[in-house]
Design an enzyme around this catalytic site. Sequence first.
Site: not given
Ligand code: AMP
Length: 218
Positions: A13, A89, A128, A161, A172
């Site tokens: 994404k 989310r 990654r 990460r 996740r």
């Molecule tokens: P991402 O970079 O989108 O994979 O997000 C990494 C982490 O950030 C996720 O596993 C959540 O812990 C937190 N996170 C990101 N976006 C959200 C969201 N919209 N709602 C809640 N937690 C989020």
Amino acid sequence: MFIVFIGPPGVGKGTQANMLVEKYPMVKISTGDLLRESIRDKSVLGERAKGFMERGELVPDALVIDLVNEKVNSTAASGKSYIFDGFPRTIEQAKELDNLLESRSSKISVAVDFSMDEEERIERLSGRRMCPSCQRTYHIKFAKPKNDLTCDACNIPLVQRSDDDESVIRQRSSVYWDLTRPLLDFYRKRNLLQTIDASRNIDLVFSDLDRFIQKIKP
Ligand code: AMP
């Protein structure tokens, strides 16, 4: 235009959102990026979000919604379109996003569902790597840097990460199935959902995405 990207971790994404921002005048709001930035800045929000992120859990809705509100309000004057990457989310976040857009006499234009086989996603995520300075992402197999695990732009070693560890990735993914996947029905019922097979190469995925966007009537 307000575009929402939905999909489990590792479907690309963020990469597709970056490609859109390069092609069109759009504002990208990636809640994951904003939260990581808050952690780096050691802000109060970052300190509160850190543990949830390290465990692969969702950060509480209220914190994320505040963050998005603030970002939309501070960029609204640009008149640009928006891509929400990784937000909403949960159904609660989706309803709050509707309220926010309604208060600006706008609404979601399209919700894009990125789909991919589970094991392929896990392979992509565990390979990654990220530049700790410019945040650009690479992959040890599919998107290698020019020099051994060093950022092409910053010339410093790449890092993994902390939530790309395999056990956290699985957590996740399970959060995605429980809390985020119901959003597909939420948007499908409103005829806003478009699904993309994200397992193909990056350019093919982007050409589908671009086609959906071209079709949107502002
Ligand atoms: P991402 O970079 O989108 O994979 O997000 C990494 C982490 O950030 C996720 O596993 C959540 O812990 C937190 N996170 C990101 N976006 C959200 C969201 N919209 N709602 C809640 N937690 C989020």
